[in-house]
Design an enzyme around this catalytic site. Structure first.
Site, PDB file in Angstrom:
ATOM      1  N   THR A  94      34.607  33.848  47.189  1.00  0.00           N
ATOM      2  CA  THR A  94      34.664  35.138  46.509  1.00  0.00           C
ATOM      3  C   THR A  94      34.503  34.983  45.000  1.00  0.00           C
ATOM      4  OG1 THR A  94      37.075  35.036  46.523  1.00  0.00           O
ATOM      5  CG2 THR A  94      36.029  36.262  48.278  1.00  0.00           C
ATOM      6  N   THR A  95      35.146  33.976  44.434  1.00  0.00           N
ATOM      7  CA  THR A  95      35.008  33.761  42.995  1.00  0.00           C
ATOM      8  C   THR A  95      33.562  33.415  42.666  1.00  0.00           C
ATOM      9  OG1 THR A  95      37.213  32.797  43.125  1.00  0.00           O
ATOM     10  CG2 THR A  95      36.067  32.608  41.034  1.00  0.00           C
TER      11      THR A  95
ATOM     12  N   ASP B 157      41.402  31.247  54.474  1.00  0.00           N
ATOM     13  CA  ASP B 157      40.122  30.705  54.000  1.00  0.00           C
ATOM     14  C   ASP B 157      39.662  29.564  54.905  1.00  0.00           C
ATOM     15  OD1 ASP B 157      40.154  32.451  51.932  1.00  0.00           O
ATOM     16  OD2 ASP B 157      40.111  30.961  50.329  1.00  0.00           O
TER      17      ASP B 157
ATOM     18  N   ASP C 284      42.867  32.998  44.358  1.00  0.00           N
ATOM     19  CA  ASP C 284      41.925  33.530  45.324  1.00  0.00           C
ATOM     20  C   ASP C 284      41.211  34.724  44.704  1.00  0.00           C
ATOM     21  OD1 ASP C 284      40.941  33.357  47.981  1.00  0.00           O
ATOM     22  OD2 ASP C 284      41.936  35.255  48.367  1.00  0.00           O
TER      23      ASP C 284
END
Ligand code: ADP
Ligand code: MG
Length: 557
Positions: free
Chosen positions: A96-97, A392, A63
């Site tokens: 997010t990545t 998520d 994550d």
């Protein structure tokens, strides 16, 4: 301007300063290092990271935001990228990545443009325009999704979990996420609204991930206080107390002198009576279940049990609030003021044994929709990753329901945006054209990285993607299992539009902000000095290590 020989000192001694291209390339190097740190985790075939903190605690995850939060980042520009991940997490709950990789890539391409003598301000302007265009196109290629379309919503949840280690359980977790969100989604004038606070996540070690279940109600992670109390109360009347069922200790040290056994008896009797009166007050209100935020005295427990009242003590404030909402009870802070009006209702209150512990389940709540997810897993690490994955999944389903629009993932949307930006680049012309092209290339990093992480040849995949998109196949993306370009719509790789939108917005913001910095002034003792003439590359491997550099090297110019 200054012609004098004596330097004029305007900054405090020990202040480190770096200006111009040196400052920029150093900031970009830091940002790229952050992006590189998470890049290999992107997508279903991305790998996990094991993070060990200074206390030796271990987190295993892929994550993006978790990795970056755990990393001890010191460089100011690197911190700005960590902020991108946090914003992304808050606003969209996933991606997010993607956002960080995109920001890193925008900066990397900007550096090339700067080397071609294009001014950072021009690049920033170009990036802003390109990002606006990208958002327009994203909206255009998105498709509607209804709150009743649980099949698609489940696919949204599953896509978000594809890269997590829990993904072999994605069907079940996807179902749970969709049921939970659709249960608490509220219809308002402006569409649907989801308050994720209405969904409670409870972790209980033991059992297996497949035992994870959705409970329509509130779970209080506490057992009843006395074994003689009933195990279940059907159609309960529920009182919520923010006061102790105990005799108050005096605030000041008081001394009572007792010199006669009768007096002692009378004293104890009075205490007993007070407790009895408290329990009577509870009973008088009609309540047969009491949740107490504070303590319950042994004797009071005994009286409650005798009255057949189910009691729980030291309930968390947040749980009290959930119970109040779900049962319609008022939280009362003085036992003597508890009345029938304050009492709430539910379908059932029941103690259930989960693993080693006993928990209190309040189900059949009619006053407000409240759902709980009871997560089970063999180890704490597994539980934590289930929690992150469910978090998520819940978020993406929530924003899909709120916005009512989805796009296709696996790099499909990104490739389509790149195609449009390249078309647009020709129209804007001039130097901004280059910024548009760079933006398009940066977007293509998403499919490129997905391919790389799946062990595919990224160049082949990109060429194929450009070709198929040009030929009008809007949903072409990377099939990471079969290692080829494929239709993401047919494969149900679907994401809420907000994830993509937010990633573009925050990546652009961060890139532009960093690009506009031409002067880094770090006060003495600040942890992150700008790099020296060594420029990028040097020393960026260890994020934390940057802080170790002395301040002396950075005098005025
Ligand atoms: P992030 O932190 O950005 O969400 P993830 O590791 O969760 O990063 O990866 C998300 C990316 O993986 C998205 O681009 C998404 O479209 C892609 N993805 C998810 N499932 C699939 C799939 N089955 N096939 C190809 N790509 C997928
Ligand atoms: Mg994700």
């Amino acid at each position: 301007m200054l012609t004098g020989q004596t330097p004029i000192l305007v900054l405090k001694e020990g202040t480190r300063r770096e200006r111009g291209k040196g400052a920029l390339s150093n900031n970009i190097a830091a940002a790229k290092a952050i992006a590189d740190a998470v890049r290999s985790t992107l997508g279903p075939r991305g790998l996990d990271k094991m993070l060990v903190d200074s206390m030796g605690d271990v987190v295993v995850t892929n994550d993006g935001v978790t990795i970056l939060k755990e990393m001890d980042v010191e460089h100011p520009a690197a911190k700005m990228l960590v902020e991108v991940a946090k914003t992304q997490d808050q606003e969209a709950g996933d991606g997010t990545t993607t956002a960080v990789v995109l920001a890193g890539e925008l900066l990397k391409r900007a550096e090339t443009l700067v080397e071609q003598n294009i001014h950072p301000t021009l690049i920033s302007q170009g990036y802003r325009l390109a990002s606006q265009k990208a958002l327009e196109v994203l909206q255009k290629i998105s498709e509607p999704v209804e709150v009743t379309d649980t099949a698609t919503l489940k696919r949204v949840a599953i896509t978000s979990m594809a890269s997590k280690s829990v993904s072999y359980n994605r069907e079940k977790l996807g179902d749970i996420a969709v049921k939970a969100i659709t249960a608490v989604a509220e219809k308002t004038e402006k569409g649907y609204y989801v308050d994720l606070d209405n969904i409670q996540l409870i972790k209980k070690q033991g059992g297996s991930m497949t035992d994870t279940e959705l409970i329509e109600g509130v779970i209080v992670d506490k057992e009843k206080v006395h074994t003689a109390m009933p195990n279940r109360v059907a159609s309960p009347k529920i009182a919520l107390l923010d006061a102790a069922l105990e005799i108050k200790k005096t605030e000041i040290d008081a001394k009572i002198e007792i010199n006669d056994p009768d007096q002692l008896n009378a004293f104890l009797q009075e205490e007993e009576n007070m407790l009895k009166r408290m329990v009577e007050q509870v009973k008088k209100s009609g309540a047969n279940v009491v949740f107490c935020q504070k303590g319950i005295d042994d004797l009071a427990q005994h009286y409650l049990a005798k009255e057949g009242i189910y009691g729980v003590r030291r309930v968390k404030k947040s749980d009290m609030e959930k119970l109040a909402k779900a049962t319609g009870a008022n939280i009362v802070s003085k036992v003597s003021e508890l009345t029938a009006d304050d009492v709430g209702v539910a379908g059932l209150v029941e103690e259930r044994k989960i693993g080693e512990d006993s928990l209190t389940f309040v189900t059949g709540c009619v006053k407000a929709k409240a759902v709980s997810i009871l997560m089970r897993g063999g180890t704490e690490h597994v539980l934590d990753e289930i929690e992150r994955s469910l978090d998520d999944a819940l978020n993406v389903v929530a924003v899909a329901v709120e916005d009512g629009r989805v796009v296709y993932g696996g790099g499909a949307a990104a490739s389509e945006l790149a195609l449009h930006l390249r078309d647009e680049a020709a129209k804007v012309g001039g130097r901004e054209q280059l910024a548009f092209e760079s933006f398009a290339e940066a977007l293509e990093t998403i499919p490129r990285t997905l391919a790389e992480n799946a062990g595919l040849d990224p160049i082949d995949i990109l060429i194929e993607l450009r070709k198929t998109h040009k030929a009008g196949q809007k949903h072409a993306g990377v099939n990471v299992q079969l290692g080829k370009v494929d239709d993401m719509k047919a494969l149900f790789v679907v994401e809420p539009i907000r994830v993509g939108r937010q990633a573009i917005e925050s990546a652009t913001d961060a890139a532009v902000m960093i690009l506009r910095i031409d002067d880094v002034i770090a006060s003495k003792g600040s942890p992150a000095p700008p790099g020296g003439a060594g420029g990028p590359g040097g020393g960026m491997g260890g994020m934390g290590g940057m802080g170790g550099m002395g301040g002396g090297d950075f005098g005025e110019d």
